[in-house]
Motif scaffolding. Structure first.
Motif, PDB file in Angstrom:
ATOM      1  N   SER A 116      -4.307  51.305  20.099  1.00 31.83           N
ATOM      2  CA  SER A 116      -3.772  52.561  20.638  1.00 31.83           C
ATOM      3  C   SER A 116      -3.065  52.305  21.968  1.00 31.83           C
ATOM      4  CB  SER A 116      -4.893  53.574  20.842  1.00 31.83           C
ATOM      5  OG  SER A 116      -5.468  53.919  19.605  1.00 31.83           O
ATOM      6  N   GLY A 119       0.246  50.421  21.265  1.00 34.02           N
ATOM      7  CA  GLY A 119       1.227  51.346  20.707  1.00 34.02           C
ATOM      8  C   GLY A 119       1.696  52.370  21.720  1.00 34.02           C
ATOM      9  N   GLY A 123       5.517  52.827  22.919  1.00 31.10           N
ATOM     10  CA  GLY A 123       6.146  54.135  22.771  1.00 31.10           C
ATOM     11  C   GLY A 123       6.653  54.650  24.105  1.00 31.10           C
ATOM     12  N   SER A 256       3.672  49.540  16.134  1.00 32.80           N
ATOM     13  CA  SER A 256       4.155  50.326  17.283  1.00 32.80           C
ATOM     14  C   SER A 256       5.636  50.674  17.132  1.00 32.80           C
ATOM     15  CB  SER A 256       3.961  49.543  18.580  1.00 32.80           C
ATOM     16  OG  SER A 256       2.609  49.205  18.752  1.00 32.80           O
ATOM     17  N   SER A 304      -1.858  51.583  16.203  1.00 34.83           N
ATOM     18  CA  SER A 304      -0.755  51.295  17.116  1.00 34.83           C
ATOM     19  C   SER A 304       0.419  52.219  16.797  1.00 34.83           C
ATOM     20  CB  SER A 304      -0.347  49.822  17.042  1.00 34.83           C
ATOM     21  OG  SER A 304      -0.037  49.459  15.718  1.00 34.83           O
ATOM     22  N   SER A 305       0.632  52.475  15.514  1.00 37.12           N
ATOM     23  CA  SER A 305       1.721  53.374  15.117  1.00 37.12           C
ATOM     24  C   SER A 305       1.477  54.791  15.609  1.00 37.12           C
ATOM     25  CB  SER A 305       1.839  53.359  13.590  1.00 37.12           C
ATOM     26  OG  SER A 305       2.734  54.345  13.156  1.00 37.12           O
ATOM     27  N   ASN A 307      -0.261  55.962  18.117  1.00 35.15           N
ATOM     28  CA  ASN A 307      -0.083  56.215  19.547  1.00 35.15           C
ATOM     29  C   ASN A 307       1.329  55.945  20.023  1.00 35.15           C
ATOM     30  OD1 ASN A 307      -3.141  56.061  19.285  1.00 35.15           O
ATOM     31  ND2 ASN A 307      -2.876  56.745  21.368  1.00 35.15           N
ATOM     32  N   ALA A 308       2.060  55.077  19.313  1.00 33.70           N
ATOM     33  CA  ALA A 308       3.468  54.886  19.670  1.00 33.70           C
ATOM     34  C   ALA A 308       4.263  56.140  19.338  1.00 33.70           C
ATOM     35  CB  ALA A 308       4.039  53.684  18.925  1.00 33.70           C
TER      36      ALA A 308
END
Lengths: 509, 163
Positions: A116, A119, A123, A256, A304-305, A307-308
């Motif tokens: 997290s 990401g 982001g 991310s 990671s995705s 939170n990005a």
């Protein structure tokens, strides 16, 4: 421009009140995000009224703390009880829960926290880098382009919504109609006010959002069976072996990038980003059959995705005034209450506010990571919150929060009405997020269409200007593709290809 | 409820909204009589939307009619239907509305305490299917704490003047 941004950025970071509120937002966001039945959007909607008495910096620190942390918080219930706390953690449970059942709950939670953070930072970097560039392009926009971009945003939401694109479009049209209630901004003529003075000022976004995202979910929960679940309480090892962790950084990078790019598409939402990231990792893996059995890649990619997506979703919100997802739609409501209209002119007239958003998001990411790592052993306790207290508390918060907007009981009645409407819409499989988007984007769309017609006296101008034409073509493609694809499948007799867990803008109960 | 019936209900509601919208525009004297010059006027956008909504509602009704005519939707077994759950939702909405109307009359604390106690006890019953003295007591205490916390948060923290 840069010195001004840096000044405001560091001023926000050294304000102890702002940091304190960010920490409170993070703690509340993690707890609410972890609880099944309370989505990130719902958390933000019901806590939004608390920010009204704060100054803009404190409000952003608080709200973005909730925003960022609740997205991470969903992974806790996904891992410990196999129920996603938020739509973005639907995919995390596929490997997170099996990891927990194999005695690796602590490591799974740590992977989620670190992914997290990774990401979130990526982001954030994309937001800081690309938002000014997009804003510069958006300065060239005139009313035809704004109208076309607004229509594009609505159509993307319809395309991205679960279930029927057509029903999502109808929901969006209803939202646009709701935006027409009250005094017309150009001529001051009152429309659809039913003879009520209250309705002349229009329907406020906050009570509506609290109703459809908050109260409607309470009603769904009350109707449901009251989910019983077994919490995995034993947290043994927290830190994963370094030899395993170090080979996961490419997974985090790919996840991310996917999350940030998907988040930047208006209305796409994190649920799509995590599904794409997970599917991509599975496709690239040498052992795809291991996905779903409890492998760290299955946690790192979606988290990671997820939170990005937060940073990505803020890009269209800040630069064009178009929500990146349902949560940024609620955030726009907060900005409007504070007298700020998101859009490219923020980058010309309110660089201090832009800097505050950057600082708030970065602070939220750092604090979420710290709290996430420190709290790994204690998260199971959050999930023991009794449902009866939780749902009653949320309902009371919905009432009080709606009242707090303008100290008006009319707003509370609006909240109750749209809570019922939101619940009914979900019962007939009509997504509610487009309703909220329509309410937010309606004034923008109408003003720009009418302004275009006042200046140019014709409709053809929308297809004569290249950016406007391009946006309209993409809009048409997004709306026409689903029925065309369905017709082709039926015509050729092909089955619909299996897809990863479907995205949902309607929060799971 | 079957998908066809859901669509039928949806279509009828949308037709109702469309007709109500057009009627409202038609009876709006200012829109009917005023000349807005080069501005297409405040009725253009709503008319476009209502027209789109009208067409959509007919499409939804058409789809519902087609499904009903072809209808081979499997009947859900009795055990699959949620029993009495709709009454829980209706009761909640009714008591919530009563709570909202009672608050200005009796004040935030009494109204909220009554509502919270009532529903924390009832929702606990919904989970365990029985009333237990100990859990009732815990629910009452939790409801009181919840009411107090929300009052302090909004009155002291957010400075909202609750009734």
């Amino acid at each position: 421009m840069i010195p001004e941004i840096l000044d405001a950025f560091f001023a926000a970071l050294i304000d102890p009140g702002a940091i304190g509120l960010s920490l409170v937002g993070v703690l509340v966001g993690i707890v609410l995000g972890a609880l099944p039945g309370i989505s990130s959007t719902m958390s933000l909607a019901i806590l939004l009224p608390l920010s009204f008495s704060m100054n803009t910096t404190h409000a952003m620190m608080f709200l973005l703390g909730i925003f960022s942390a609740s997205v991470y918080g969903g992974s806790i219930s996904a891992i410990l009880i196999n129920i996603p706390g938020t739509p973005g953690s639907i995919v995390t449970q596929m490997d997170g829960y099996p990891m927990a059942k194999h005695g690796r709950a602590g490591e799974a939670l740590t992977y989620a926290a670190l992914a997290s953070a990774f990401g979130g930072i990526l982001g954030w970097l994309l937001l800081v880098t690309f938002a000014p560039l997009i804003a510069r392009v958006a300065f060239q926009f005139q009313s035809p382009e704004y109208a076309a971009v607004t229509l594009f945003g609505l159509s993307m939401l319809a395309y991205a919504s679960p279930g029927s694109t057509f029903k999502a479009l109808v929901s969006g049209i209803l939202g646009l109609l709701l935006a027409a209630v009250g005094l017309d901004t150009i001529t001051n003529v009152s429309r659809f006010d039913l003879g009520s003075d209250h309705l002349q000022s229009g329907i406020s976004i906050v009570p509506l959002a609290v109703g459809v995202f908050g109260l409607a979910e309470v009603l769904r929960n009350i109707e449901g069976s009251g989910q019983r679940y077994e919490v995995i309480k034993e947290i043994r090892r927290i830190f994963p072996p370094w030899s395993e962790a170090r080979r996961l950084w490419p997974v985090a990078v790919r996840g991310s990038l996917i999350g940030a790019m998907v988040g930047a598409i208006p209305a796409a939402g994190s649920a799509i980003g995590v599904a794409v990231a997970y599917a991509q990792e599975k496709r690239l893996s040498r052992e795809p059959e291991r996905f779903g059995t409890g492998i760290p890649e299955g946690v790192v990619a979606p988290e990671s995705s997820n939170n990005a997506c937060v940073g990505g979703a803020l890009i269209p919100m800040m630069t064009l005034g178009i929500p990146g997802d349902a949560m940024t739609a609620v955030l726009i409501g907060a900005l409007l209450i504070h007298g700020l209209r998101p859009g490219p002119f923020l980058f010309r007239d309110r660089l201090d506010f832009v800097a505050v958003v950057y600082a708030s998001l970065l602070t939220a990411i750092v604090l979420t990571t710290v709290v996430g790592l420190l709290g790994v052993r204690y998260f199971a306790r959050i999930l023991r919150t009794p449902r009866n207290v939780l749902m009653t508390g949320v309902a009371v918060l919905c009432v009080v929060g709606s009242y707090a907007v303008r100290n008006s009981f009319f707003d509370v009645l609006v909240m109750v009405t749209f809570g019922i409407v939101g619940y009914a819409m979900q019962k007939v499989d009509m997504p509610v997020a487009p309703l909220v988007f329509g309410l937010i984007l309606g004034p923008l769309l109408e003003e720009n269409i009418r302004r275009t017609l006042i200046v140019y006296h014709e409709w053809l101008i929308f297809v004569q200007r290249p950016i406007s034409l391009a946006m309209l073509l993409v809009t048409a493609a997004a709306l026409l593709y689903p029925p065309f694809a369905g017709w082709r499948r039926r015509a050729t007799g092909r089955e619909r290809p299996p897809v990863a867990v479907g995205p949902t803008q309607n929060p799971p109960s | 409820m079957s998908k066809a019936k859901k669509d039928l209900l949806t279509g009828l509601v949308l037709v109702g909204v469309t007709l109500a919208g057009f009627w409202s525009l038609r009876t709006n004297e200012t829109i009917a009589t005023f000349d807005f010059g080069t501005d297409p006027g405040p009725a253009l956008f709503p008319r476009l939307l209502l027209s789109a909504l009208g067409v959509s509602s007919l499409a939804v009704l058409g789809a519902a009619g087609w499904r009903l005519r072809r209808a081979v939707e499997p009947r859900r077994s009795a055990s699959a239907r949620p029993r009495g759950r709709a009454w829980w939702v209706l009761s909640f909405v009714a008591t919530l509305t009563a709570y909202v109307f009672a608050m200005p009359a009796v004040g935030f604390l009494p109204a909220t305490l009554t509502f919270s106690v009532f529903w924390t006890v009832l929702l606990r019953y919904q989970d365990v299917k029985r009333f237990e003295a100990r859990s009732i007591l815990r629910s009452v205490l939790a409801a009181a704490a919840l009411t107090g916390a929300i009052y302090l948060l909004f009155v002291t923290g957010v400075r909202v003047p609750l009734p």
